[in-house]
Design a protein around this motif. Structure first.
Motif, PDB file in Angstrom:
ATOM      1  N   PHE A   9       0.829  -1.204   0.000  1.00  0.00           N
ATOM      2  CA  PHE A   9       0.000   0.000   0.000  1.00  0.00           C
ATOM      3  C   PHE A   9       0.866   1.259   0.000  1.00  0.00           C
ATOM      4  O   PHE A   9       0.908   2.007   0.978  1.00  0.00           O
ATOM      5  N   PRO A  10       1.579   1.512  -1.095  1.00  0.00           N
ATOM      6  CA  PRO A  10       2.493   2.662  -1.150  1.00  0.00           C
ATOM      7  C   PRO A  10       1.802   4.007  -0.959  1.00  0.00           C
ATOM      8  O   PRO A  10       2.416   4.956  -0.472  1.00  0.00           O
ATOM      9  N   GLU A  11       0.520   4.064  -1.321  1.00  0.00           N
ATOM     10  CA  GLU A  11      -0.189   5.349  -1.199  1.00  0.00           C
ATOM     11  C   GLU A  11      -0.329   5.797   0.245  1.00  0.00           C
ATOM     12  O   GLU A  11      -0.547   6.984   0.516  1.00  0.00           O
ATOM     13  N   VAL A  36       8.203   0.967  -2.397  1.00  0.00           N
ATOM     14  CA  VAL A  36       8.133  -0.081  -3.415  1.00  0.00           C
ATOM     15  C   VAL A  36       6.942  -0.996  -3.159  1.00  0.00           C
ATOM     16  O   VAL A  36       6.798  -1.547  -2.058  1.00  0.00           O
ATOM     17  N   ASP A  37       6.103  -1.167  -4.167  1.00  0.00           N
ATOM     18  CA  ASP A  37       5.024  -2.152  -4.103  1.00  0.00           C
ATOM     19  C   ASP A  37       5.631  -3.509  -4.471  1.00  0.00           C
ATOM     20  O   ASP A  37       5.916  -3.767  -5.643  1.00  0.00           O
ATOM     21  N   PHE A  38       5.871  -4.340  -3.455  1.00  0.00           N
ATOM     22  CA  PHE A  38       6.587  -5.587  -3.748  1.00  0.00           C
ATOM     23  C   PHE A  38       5.741  -6.591  -4.518  1.00  0.00           C
ATOM     24  O   PHE A  38       6.243  -7.642  -4.934  1.00  0.00           O
ATOM     25  N   ILE A 110      16.000  -0.635   5.143  1.00  0.00           N
ATOM     26  CA  ILE A 110      14.973  -1.268   4.312  1.00  0.00           C
ATOM     27  C   ILE A 110      13.910  -1.843   5.234  1.00  0.00           C
ATOM     28  O   ILE A 110      14.219  -2.610   6.151  1.00  0.00           O
ATOM     29  N   PHE A 111      12.665  -1.465   4.994  1.00  0.00           N
ATOM     30  CA  PHE A 111      11.550  -1.927   5.812  1.00  0.00           C
ATOM     31  C   PHE A 111      10.696  -2.915   5.026  1.00  0.00           C
ATOM     32  O   PHE A 111      10.364  -2.673   3.873  1.00  0.00           O
ATOM     33  N   ILE A 112      10.330  -3.993   5.695  1.00  0.00           N
ATOM     34  CA  ILE A 112       9.403  -4.971   5.110  1.00  0.00           C
ATOM     35  C   ILE A 112       8.096  -4.869   5.877  1.00  0.00           C
ATOM     36  O   ILE A 112       8.034  -5.166   7.073  1.00  0.00           O
ATOM     37  N   CYS A 113       7.054  -4.413   5.188  1.00  0.00           N
ATOM     38  CA  CYS A 113       5.737  -4.224   5.817  1.00  0.00           C
ATOM     39  C   CYS A 113       4.811  -5.345   5.380  1.00  0.00           C
ATOM     40  O   CYS A 113       4.409  -5.401   4.208  1.00  0.00           O
ATOM     41  N   GLU A 143       2.967  -0.835   7.898  1.00  0.00           N
ATOM     42  CA  GLU A 143       3.178   0.509   7.350  1.00  0.00           C
ATOM     43  C   GLU A 143       3.285   1.586   8.425  1.00  0.00           C
ATOM     44  O   GLU A 143       4.183   2.446   8.383  1.00  0.00           O
ATOM     45  N   LEU A 144       2.369   1.579   9.381  1.00  0.00           N
ATOM     46  CA  LEU A 144       2.406   2.608  10.417  1.00  0.00           C
ATOM     47  C   LEU A 144       3.681   2.515  11.247  1.00  0.00           C
ATOM     48  O   LEU A 144       4.269   3.530  11.622  1.00  0.00           O
TER      49      LEU A 144
END
Length: 247
Positions: A9-11, A36-38, A110-113, A143-144
């Motif tokens: 959810f990049p937005e 990045v939208d993985f 680098i974050f993995i959500c 994300e948060l």
């Protein structure tokens, strides 16, 4: 500092990263954000990134392939960079100011959500360097948590804040809660600014602020005092404050 965020959810990041201090930091070229939208790394013809867990159970689990390929892509240009790969997860270590001060020393975060029920364990075991939770509760995704960490780390970077001492004296940076602040007017609705702050005596003001930090920490987060190596003066203040509280 370069931030890369893997998310579905990049937005969600536009409003947070496009305003206030975080936006100004990017404009000053002190940070860069790469959201990045993985899903785009999925080799599934429908771009699926999750599947049912082996052994049964509720929920869906993020598959390893898109995450591994995305990390490979984000690290290939500079494999020796000083970086951390952070998994946002309720099982991770609880996030603290001390952790923020450690992360600010790196060149790339680098974050993995994740979403759904969880991650394939191979992501956790073979990719990430840190698992972080921002609190003992469960959110719908990471994300948060990523936003919280980006905000708290960015403000520690040199040149980001207008006043370089602000981050140093913040609550938790010293191991204590921050002292009270006052501004104009001197009197408002019968409520006055403490006289000591109007005295112009900087040494006395610093001592007052230090004592107020001790007092506020004792009242609101006494657990922090247990983790701090107290000076003799601080111990005396705590003793006096405890006596005043009894009376």
């Amino acid at each position: 500092m370069r931030y890369d965020v893997l998310t579905l959810f990049p937005e969600m990041f536009r409003g947070v990263l496009g305003n206030s201090i975080l936006k100004k930091a990017e404009e000053k070229q002190l940070v860069s954000y790469n959201i990045v939208d993985f899903r785009s790394y999925s080799q599934d013809k429908h771009q699926r990134v999750d599947d049912y867990p082996y052994g049964g159970g509720g929920g869906m689990v993020l598959t390893p392939q898109p995450i591994f390929d995305a990390i490979d892509d984000l690290t290939k240009d500079n494999p020796s960079a000083k970086r951390r790969i952070i998994l946002l997860c309720p099982q991770g270590e609880r996030y603290t100011q001390k952790k923020a001060e450690q992360l600010v020393e790196y060149d790339q975060l680098i974050f993995i959500c994740g979403h759904y029920e969880g991650y394939d364990e191979r992501i956790r075991e073979h990719l990430v360097t840190d698992e972080i939770s921002i609190g003992d509760y469960v959110l719908t995704g990471g994300e948060l948590g990523a936003m919280v960490i980006i905000d708290s780390v960015t403000r520690l970077l040199s040149g980001v804040l207008g006043n370089e001492t602000s981050a140093v004296t913040d609550s938790f940076s010293t191991g204590l809660l921050e002292y009270p602040h006052y501004t104009r007017p001197v009197e408002f609705r019968g409520l006055k600014v403490p006289d000591i702050l109007l005295s112009g005596h900087h040494k006395n003001i610093e001592e007052w602020r230090h004592r107020e930090s001790i007092k506020r920490t004792l009242e609101r987060r006494p657990d922090l005092l247990n983790e701090r190596e107290l000076t003799e003066r601080e111990k005396k203040w705590i003793e006096i404050l405890n006596e005043e509280d009894k009376n």
